[in-house]
Design a protein around this motif. Sequence first.
Motif, PDB file in Angstrom:
ATOM      1  N   LYS A   5      15.794   5.556   2.019  1.00  0.00           N
ATOM      2  CA  LYS A   5      15.122   5.223   0.765  1.00  0.00           C
ATOM      3  C   LYS A   5      14.387   3.896   0.985  1.00  0.00           C
ATOM      4  O   LYS A   5      14.843   2.833   0.587  1.00  0.00           O
ATOM      5  N   ILE A   6      13.254   4.013   1.638  1.00  0.00           N
ATOM      6  CA  ILE A   6      12.505   2.821   2.054  1.00  0.00           C
ATOM      7  C   ILE A   6      11.891   2.106   0.860  1.00  0.00           C
ATOM      8  O   ILE A   6      11.893   0.881   0.788  1.00  0.00           O
ATOM      9  N   HIS A   7      11.371   2.867  -0.079  1.00  0.00           N
ATOM     10  CA  HIS A   7      10.642   2.274  -1.190  1.00  0.00           C
ATOM     11  C   HIS A   7      11.560   1.988  -2.371  1.00  0.00           C
ATOM     12  O   HIS A   7      12.034   2.905  -3.037  1.00  0.00           O
ATOM     13  N   HIS A   8      11.829   0.711  -2.608  1.00  0.00           N
ATOM     14  CA  HIS A   8      12.585   0.312  -3.791  1.00  0.00           C
ATOM     15  C   HIS A   8      12.048  -1.027  -4.276  1.00  0.00           C
ATOM     16  O   HIS A   8      11.516  -1.831  -3.511  1.00  0.00           O
ATOM     17  N   TYR A   9      12.154  -1.228  -5.563  1.00  0.00           N
ATOM     18  CA  TYR A   9      11.517  -2.385  -6.200  1.00  0.00           C
ATOM     19  C   TYR A   9      12.111  -3.718  -5.752  1.00  0.00           C
ATOM     20  O   TYR A   9      11.425  -4.731  -5.736  1.00  0.00           O
ATOM     21  N   SER A  10      13.390  -3.762  -5.377  1.00  0.00           N
ATOM     22  CA  SER A  10      13.986  -5.034  -4.966  1.00  0.00           C
ATOM     23  C   SER A  10      13.341  -5.551  -3.681  1.00  0.00           C
ATOM     24  O   SER A  10      13.114  -6.750  -3.536  1.00  0.00           O
ATOM     25  N   LEU A  11      13.006  -4.649  -2.755  1.00  0.00           N
ATOM     26  CA  LEU A  11      12.310  -5.068  -1.540  1.00  0.00           C
ATOM     27  C   LEU A  11      10.888  -5.500  -1.862  1.00  0.00           C
ATOM     28  O   LEU A  11      10.381  -6.468  -1.302  1.00  0.00           O
ATOM     29  N   ILE A  62       0.842  -1.203   0.000  1.00  0.00           N
ATOM     30  CA  ILE A  62       0.000   0.000   0.000  1.00  0.00           C
ATOM     31  C   ILE A  62       0.876   1.253   0.000  1.00  0.00           C
ATOM     32  O   ILE A  62       0.611   2.195  -0.758  1.00  0.00           O
ATOM     33  N   SER A  63       1.930   1.264   0.823  1.00  0.00           N
ATOM     34  CA  SER A  63       2.800   2.445   0.866  1.00  0.00           C
ATOM     35  C   SER A  63       3.549   2.635  -0.448  1.00  0.00           C
ATOM     36  O   SER A  63       3.857   3.768  -0.823  1.00  0.00           O
ATOM     37  N   TYR A  64       3.817   1.541  -1.137  1.00  0.00           N
ATOM     38  CA  TYR A  64       4.549   1.630  -2.400  1.00  0.00           C
ATOM     39  C   TYR A  64       3.725   2.332  -3.476  1.00  0.00           C
ATOM     40  O   TYR A  64       4.269   3.076  -4.289  1.00  0.00           O
ATOM     41  N   ILE A  65       2.403   2.092  -3.459  1.00  0.00           N
ATOM     42  CA  ILE A  65       1.558   2.675  -4.517  1.00  0.00           C
ATOM     43  C   ILE A  65       0.971   4.028  -4.139  1.00  0.00           C
ATOM     44  O   ILE A  65       0.414   4.715  -4.996  1.00  0.00           O
ATOM     45  N   LEU A  66       1.087   4.428  -2.894  1.00  0.00           N
ATOM     46  CA  LEU A  66       0.569   5.738  -2.475  1.00  0.00           C
ATOM     47  C   LEU A  66       1.409   6.871  -3.068  1.00  0.00           C
ATOM     48  O   LEU A  66       2.605   6.699  -3.326  1.00  0.00           O
ATOM     49  N   PRO A  67       0.772   8.018  -3.266  1.00  0.00           N
ATOM     50  CA  PRO A  67       1.563   9.171  -3.727  1.00  0.00           C
ATOM     51  C   PRO A  67       2.498   9.653  -2.624  1.00  0.00           C
ATOM     52  O   PRO A  67       2.288   9.391  -1.443  1.00  0.00           O
ATOM     53  N   VAL A  68       3.528  10.368  -3.015  1.00  0.00           N
ATOM     54  CA  VAL A  68       4.529  10.856  -2.074  1.00  0.00           C
ATOM     55  C   VAL A  68       3.848  11.719  -1.015  1.00  0.00           C
ATOM     56  O   VAL A  68       3.039  12.582  -1.322  1.00  0.00           O
TER      57      VAL A  68
END
Length: 173
Positions: free
Chosen positions: A108-114, A27-33
């Motif tokens: 940098k919490i949001h990254h695709y590898s995680l 959910i946090s990944y798809i939310l706007p900044v």
Amino acid sequence: MFDFPLHPVFVHFTVALSFTAIGAYLISYILPVGKLKNDLGVSAVWMILFSFIATLFTVTFGFIQFNSVRHDMLVHLPMVSHRNWALGTAVVLFMCSLLALRGYIANKIHHYSLMISLLILGFMVGMTAFKGGHLVYGYGVGVKSTAELRDLQKSTSEEPKRDNLFEMNPINK
């Protein structure tokens, strides 16, 4: 060693925290900044770390219970399969914890590898939980010794079955 099996206690923390962390992170990944995106991402990181800590206890008590629960060869192979999936899941969870911690420290919490790692983790936790549940509900492992359970089933199937108590009783004719 322990009178009370602790593996079933800790496994629920592992499963619940893992799936909640995965959901929160997605959910946090798809939310706007914004503040919500950041706060939910930080919460997911902490849940992943707590899930890993719970997993250390889960695996430890799982090994203790694996070696202490009476079982026969019919149940041994599914137990080994569950154990192997659990160990693989613990390794993937450890990797996810390292990725999450690295992202948290680097801010940098949001990254695709995680994100990809957490999706793999979700599948593995689900499969491991399914196999563990099948041991309990399908074979009775940890609930009652499987050898005792089969003896009980055998003894009850040999008794004549009476569906109707008034069936062909000379008194009721």
